[in-house]
Design an enzyme around this catalytic site. Structure first.
Site, PDB file in Angstrom:
ATOM      1  CB  CYS A  31      -1.000  -0.047   1.149  1.00 33.73           C
ATOM      2  SG  CYS A  31      -2.407   1.013   0.817  1.00 33.73           S
ATOM      3  CG  HIS A  46      -3.131  -3.247   4.097  1.00 33.22           C
ATOM      4  ND1 HIS A  46      -2.140  -2.640   4.829  1.00 33.22           N
ATOM      5  CD2 HIS A  46      -3.735  -2.266   3.404  1.00 33.22           C
ATOM      6  CE1 HIS A  46      -2.137  -1.347   4.594  1.00 33.22           C
ATOM      7  NE2 HIS A  46      -3.101  -1.072   3.731  1.00 33.22           N
ATOM      8  CD  GLU A  96      -0.265  -5.471   6.297  1.00 30.44           C
ATOM      9  OE1 GLU A  96      -0.181  -6.045   5.191  1.00 30.44           O
ATOM     10  OE2 GLU A  96      -0.622  -4.274   6.425  1.00 30.44           O
TER      11      GLU A  96
HETATM   12  N1  GLN Z   1      -3.597   6.432   0.897  1.00 30.24           N
HETATM   13  C1  GLN Z   1      -2.302   6.190   1.460  1.00 30.24           C
HETATM   14  C2  GLN Z   1      -1.228   7.020   0.757  1.00 30.24           C
HETATM   15  O1  GLN Z   1      -1.496   7.602  -0.236  1.00 30.24           O
HETATM   16  C3  GLN Z   1      -1.953   4.712   1.444  1.00 30.24           C
HETATM   17  C4  GLN Z   1      -2.970   3.932   2.259  1.00 30.24           C
HETATM   18  C5  GLN Z   1      -2.451   2.692   2.921  1.00 30.24           C
HETATM   19  O2  GLN Z   1      -1.254   2.465   3.038  1.00 30.24           O
HETATM   20  N2  GLN Z   1      -3.362   1.901   3.447  1.00 30.24           N
HETATM   21  O3  GLN Z   1      -0.129   7.078   1.190  1.00 30.24           O
END
Ligand code: GLN
Length: 211
Positions: free
Chosen positions: A78, A171, A173
């Site tokens: 992410c 995610h 995890e």
């Molecule tokens: N929206 C976040 C970003 O732009 C990432 C979201 C996440 O890691 N769950 O950094």
């Protein structure tokens, strides 16, 4: 063999627990010296711009780049995917320009802010991954040499690998999914104990070398 988790911000503890659950010794990385002796590093989810600031503040940018360029496996989930991209849509400066992709932050808009789905990811076997997306990014451009590991049903790319760097939008995890961490651990073991015939042992891992 030790694998680090960048522990400045975000979903740190879940990665640490997942590594422990598969028998890998995790190291919480807050300072450059915490990177010494690591065979891999996980960059967790959270907020990528916060991560950018903290990485700069704690002088972690250079040593993390060096670890990645030495061939140690790097997993970005992410926000971690955003920080390993060479290009961020909208023109934000990259943090660790490792992966030849363009990533779009918060790509799912408000209605789909967060969602869960079963996602085929053939590299992990037949059973799909239970993928949890939280204000997730997507990969909108895949450069040459970047392998697509998973797509949504609408074909948007949400998991990729380029040599030793893996990035995924979701995610694992948070879902009790351990196969991605196992894959990273396998790569880390190969990095830690280079197979016979390796010139220096520090060449970037490539899929052809997997056993
Ligand atoms: N929206 C976040 C970003 O732009 C990432 C979201 C996440 O890691 N769950 O950094």
């Amino acid at each position: 063999m030790k694998i680090g988790v960048l522990a400045l911000h975000g979903a740190v503890i879940e990665h640490i627990q997942t590594l422990r659950s598969i028998g890998v010794e995790p190291v919480a990385v807050r300072l450059p010296q915490d990177l010494e002796g690591l065979s891999g590093l996980i960059l967790p989810g959270g907020e990528s711009m916060t991560m950018r600031k903290l990485v700069a503040r704690w002088n972690l940018r250079e040593p993390i780049m060096a670890l990645a360029l030495s061939g140690a496996p790097i997993l970005g989930t992410c926000a971690g995917m955003i920080v390993v991209a060479k290009e961020i849509a909208g023109g934000e400066e990259p943090v660790f320009p490792l992966l030849d992709v363009t990533v779009e932050r918060n790509a799912f808009g408000r209605q789909l802010d967060s969602f869960e789905t079963e996602l085929p990811m053939p590299i992990l076997g037949d059973r799909p991954v239970h993928a949890i997306f939280i204000r997730a990014p997507i990969i909108e451009r895949v450069g040459p040499g970047v392998e697509v590991l998973a797509r949504l049903p609408d074909q948007r790319v949400v998991a990729v690998r380029q040599r030793n760097v893996i990035a995924i939008s979701f995610h694992p995890e948070l879902a009790g999914e351990t196969r991605i961490h196992r894959l990273v651990a396998t790569m880390a073991a190969a990095y830690a104990e280079p197979h016979e015939g390796a010139a220096t042992g520090n060449e970037p891992w490539s899929p052809g070398e997997a056993r």
